[in-house]
Design an enzyme around this catalytic site. Sequence first.
Site, mmCIF file in Angstrom:
data_model
loop_
_atom_site.group_PDB
_atom_site.id
_atom_site.type_symbol
_atom_site.label_atom_id
_atom_site.label_comp_id
_atom_site.label_asym_id
_atom_site.label_seq_id
_atom_site.Cartn_x
_atom_site.Cartn_y
_atom_site.Cartn_z
ATOM 1 N N GLU A 13 0.732 -1.114 -0.181
ATOM 2 C CA GLU A 13 0.287 -0.505 -0.426
ATOM 3 C C GLU A 13 0.715 1.332 -0.132
ATOM 4 O O GLU A 13 1.908 1.345 0.817
ATOM 5 C CB GLU A 13 -1.067 -0.567 0.435
ATOM 6 N N THR A 57 -12.410 3.537 -0.030
ATOM 7 C CA THR A 57 -12.253 2.531 0.511
ATOM 8 C C THR A 57 -13.375 3.534 1.850
ATOM 9 O O THR A 57 -14.564 3.665 2.746
ATOM 10 C CB THR A 57 -11.796 1.718 1.269
ATOM 11 N N SER A 110 -20.044 6.965 0.497
ATOM 12 C CA SER A 110 -21.237 7.173 1.423
ATOM 13 C C SER A 110 -21.637 6.130 2.831
ATOM 14 O O SER A 110 -22.064 6.477 3.492
ATOM 15 C CB SER A 110 -22.643 7.376 0.495
ATOM 16 N N HIS A 129 -24.951 -1.881 0.290
ATOM 17 C CA HIS A 129 -25.664 -2.198 -0.819
ATOM 18 C C HIS A 129 -26.688 -3.159 -0.769
ATOM 19 O O HIS A 129 -25.489 -4.602 -0.884
ATOM 20 C CB HIS A 129 -25.209 -0.981 -1.817
ATOM 21 N N VAL A 169 4.271 1.094 -5.716
ATOM 22 C CA VAL A 169 4.247 0.471 -6.664
ATOM 23 C C VAL A 169 4.989 1.240 -7.994
ATOM 24 O O VAL A 169 4.261 1.881 -8.379
ATOM 25 C CB VAL A 169 3.652 -0.664 -7.684
#
Length: 398
Positions: free
Chosen positions: A34, A44, A48, A52, A173
């Site tokens: 990361e 992420t 909202s 879902h 990366v």
Amino acid sequence: MQYDVIIVGGGAVGLATALQLKKQSPKLKVVVLEKENVVANHQTGNNSNVIHSGVYYKPGSLKAKNCINGYNMLLDFLRENEVPFNLCGKVIVATEERELPTLKTIFERGQANGLSNLKMLTGPQVKEYEPHVASIAGIHVPQTGIVDYRVVAEKYAELFQKYDGHLKLGEKVLDVQLGNGQAVVVTQKGSYTGKLVVNCAGLYSDKIAKLTLKDVNFKIIPFRGEYYKLRKEKEYLCKTLIYPVPDPAFPFLGVHFTTMVGGGVECGPNAVLAFRREGYKKSDVNLPELAETLAWPGFRKVAAKYWRTGLGEMHRSFSKAAFTKALQKLMPDIREEDLVEGGAGVRAQACDRTGGLLDDFLILEDKQVINVCNAPSPAATSSLAIGKTVADWAGKRL
């Protein structure tokens, strides 16, 4: 450093894939790379936060299958790990006659996707759920909920590491080199060798895909979604979640009202072109990234076709009065002074050369690489299901 699987991207999809790999095959050596110093820092952690149900999606599509499977897997995960969430339900409301056919289609899709207890509502019946909403008809979806996906992703990361997975933060990366049955992933801090690379890089998924695939016929176009919040004394106006009938021409759901799991009510988002891929503010500009977006043939076709819609979204971005007017279509009682500035998120929207805004998941494979190239909403809800699918594919190669 030698691994079986190297995953690029520490958002919900990357971490869920890593967790599913370790659950299925505990002996596999898996690392997640990361580039930020924390997980879930982009899509992420800036959305909202809705769980879902799958009501919108075309039956049989990857989006529908992954959402429904992922929904059930996510709820099990939240309960098992005591992550706070609330299945508060939502209403999707039509405010004009022309929206009624789309509303009917949504209802039929929800039924086809196996959602029980959906209710088609008249305008007065909608008010039984949301007294301050203006509508001529609606749907009540009891399965919809809210959660903090940043907390969910952090829990994925915690469990992954408990299973002896490796999480490397601050590792951007730079290159992926394939050959001799191995893949070498180069970051600014070092290199990692593995048998398989899984690309879950979100806003940069096309860039990572291009490192190993010759023909990448799409580009990620960043769309910023901006939010306001209701002032504390006006939160009574929204009890659960209130959504408009979406425009079927666009992969966005329109400005809506969302209660938050930690308290408060968000209003939005709009959808404006971001001038950099991680452009959370209007002032965020990356000239090379913007030039790439503007030069993409597919984007130019989208801009030519929908320029009026784009200008309207931009107007709402710079005008609080215009944003308020859009919200008043759903809730006439709301006033400009009821809104305070909220946050923003950036959506990675894949666009092909012909101007198609891809609405379903796009996964491109090669012998040593699996690229999750388009993982639009409801990717966070679907993350465990997507992760399991990718883990299954990976398992067949290892």
